[in-house]
Design an enzyme around this catalytic site. Structure first.
Site, PDB file in Angstrom:
ATOM      1  CG  HIS A   1      -2.089   0.949   1.215  1.00 46.55           C
ATOM      2  ND1 HIS A   1      -2.069   2.160   1.229  1.00 46.55           N
ATOM      3  CD2 HIS A   1      -3.385   0.719   0.677  1.00 46.55           C
ATOM      4  CE1 HIS A   1      -3.215   2.952   1.053  1.00 46.55           C
ATOM      5  NE2 HIS A   1      -3.993   1.913   0.917  1.00 46.55           N
TER       6      HIS A   1
ATOM      7  CG  ASP B   1      -8.344  -4.369  -2.594  1.00 52.78           C
ATOM      8  OD1 ASP B   1      -7.654  -3.444  -2.990  1.00 52.78           O
ATOM      9  OD2 ASP B   1      -9.572  -4.333  -2.590  1.00 52.78           O
TER      10      ASP B   1
END
Ligand code: SDX
Length: 444
Positions: free
Chosen positions: A321, A379
């Site tokens: 991320h 996710d």
């Protein structure tokens, strides 16, 4: 000395310690730039004056560049903290509903019972879409990816709400938000029904927001459909976990489009398009397909090696991320919910979950991932839950878009209300050919 006075004294002392300016020395120039402090997170250097000294800054991908001031969401990437209007995501996910979070993001405070009931009824009154809109689906191939349909259909809402909305009127801006929150589930379910050749189901407003979406997705005209409360609760929590996330790529697209004064429904379509990419919201679909492709625990080392190979474009979907250099707090809730849902649905030894958990265990002990602070993100587990509750893989990013609509439109409203907001127009470092003359064709 009272506690408050002590606190104020401490605050004043620490604010005195805070640097007020940064000095940039360029040759014999000393350029003083203000340092701005927020309520949380990194201070920022205000470089707006730099242009008049003949310099721009260079930050492709905006790794260290703030595009705006915002009061909506705050992320502490190092600590794995996510706050919506100051409330931690874990508490919101475990103690509230998606409707409450929509109200919070839009109205800055959590609703009381009466406010929640009024807000929910407001949304309910706008769940249907114009009948002409349903005819637009016929323009798509039946096997179109539902996100391809959503890009077009959500944008088409701007054909029905344009001359009758004034984006400078707060009441009109709120009605745009209500319409979007209300209609996205209807359009999402329609994009699914269209892809499987089943008739569209009209919303049933005696159901909850999330129950209504499940009804429109899975009911058909031939038989009764009863919403499963376990699935309803799990999906509502997934909506909460996807509601907003600071200035991510799709939210930045919505804001950017909004700075030109474009129709807000068209701005949301820009957000949907950006979200679709596998580096962003498309990662949930890509992650489940990756886990299915790995298939079994013994194949994990092969994929870890590929993810680490700089020559191989393969990356572990659902990992890493831009901001979180710690566990994504949403992934913590997602993982917990995953186990809860599989247990409550009596789904034993889910092979994909076993692969996901072993993949996570191996990656988190591998120096490559540790050095780069790569952790599971929102996710990584979401696809397993969505798969378990019957949402088809091709609909995963549509679910993300549905849930993120509140974040997009709240950011769009905040941008519209910001008096310092200007049309987004980045500069560049030109590295092309210097000025030259056009040669006549016989000399080319
Ligand atoms: C979302 O911004 C948001 O807030 C997004 C989001 C939201 O709610 O809006 O949180 C939703 O988009 C989550 C992210 C979903 N995407 C994925 O899961 C796709 C896989 N992840 C990567 O593509 C990547 O981690 C990004 C895109 C998420 C972040 O990329 P960055 O910040 O540009 O980092 P990078 O590509 O510069 O990577 C740094 C290093 C690189 O290695 P080196 O060049 O230093 O050797 O880490 C490596 C990368 O190769 N790396 C990975 C990796 N992610 C980064 N290596 C293997 N697998 C990965 N998943």
């Amino acid at each position: 000395m009272t506690e408050d006075v002590k606190k104020q004294e401490t605050a004043d002392a620490s604010s005195d310690k805070k640097l007020k300016t940064a000095v940039l020395t360029i040759g014999d120039q000393q350029i003083e730039l203000p340092i701005l402090y927020g309520t949380e997170g990194n201070p920022v250097i205000d470089i707006r004056a730099l242009g008049k000294h003949g310099y721009f800054t260079y930050d492709p991908g905006f790794l260290a560049t703030a595009s705006c001031q915002s009061k909506i969401t705050f992320i502490d990437g190092a600590k794995g903290v996510l706050l919506h209007r100051g409330y931690p995501i874990y508490e919101l996910a475990m103690q509230t509903s998606y409707m409450e979070v929509c109200y919070l993001l839009l109205h800055k405070e959590l609703p009381n019972r009466e406010q929640l009931s009024e807000f929910t009824n407001q949304v309910r009154r706008h769940t249907m879409v114009h009948e002409q809109l349903s005819k637009m689906f016929l323009a798509y191939r039946r096997d179109s990816h539902p996100m391809a349909i959503m890009c077009g259909i959500a944008g088409a809402l701007s054909a029905f709400y344009h001359t009758n909305i004034n984006i400078n009127d707060p009441k009109d801006r709120e009605s745009v938000a209500i319409r979007l929150i209300a209609k996205m589930p209807t359009l999402a379910a329609m994009s699914y029904k269209y892809s499987i050749g089943q008739p569209f189901m009209y919303p049933k407003n005696n159901l909850s927001y999330t129950g209504n979406f499940l009804y429109m997705m899975f009911a058909n005209p031939c038989e009764e459909y009863v919403v499963n409360p376990v699935i309803e609760k799990a999906l509502d929590r997934i909506f909460i976990l996807h509601a907003d996330h600071e200035q991510n790529a799709s939210t930045s697209c919505v804001r950017f489009a909004g700075t030109t004064g474009a129709n807000p429904f068209a701005c949301i379509a820009a957000g949907i398009a950006a979200l679709w990419g596998p580096a962003h919201g498309g990662a949930n679909e890509a992650c489940l397909r990756m886990l299915e492709n790995i298939g079994s625990i013994d194949r994990i080392p092969e994929f870890i090696a590929r993810a680490k190979d700089p020559k191989d474009p393969f990356r572990l979907m659902g990992f890493g991320h831009r901001v979180y250099k710690n566990y994504d707090p949403r992934a913590v809730v997602m993982k917990e919910t995953c186990h809860e849902v599989l247990e409550e649905l009596h789904i034993q030894n889910h092979p994909i979950l076993d692969v996901a958990m072993e993949l996570e265990r191996i990656a988190l002990s591998d120096p490559y991932f540790i050095e780069r602070k790569l952790y599971p993100n929102v996710d990584f587990y979401s696809g397993i839950i969505l798969n378990a509750i019957g949402i088809p893989t091709s609909m995963f990013t549509v679910i993300f878009a549905l849930a993120r609509t509140i974040g997009w439109i709240t950011n769009w409203i905040e941008m519209q209300e910001d008096p310092s907001s200007k049309i987004g127009r980045p500069r560049q470092l030109y590295v092309g050919v210097p000025k030259r003359e056009v040669p006549p064709i016989y000399r080319r």
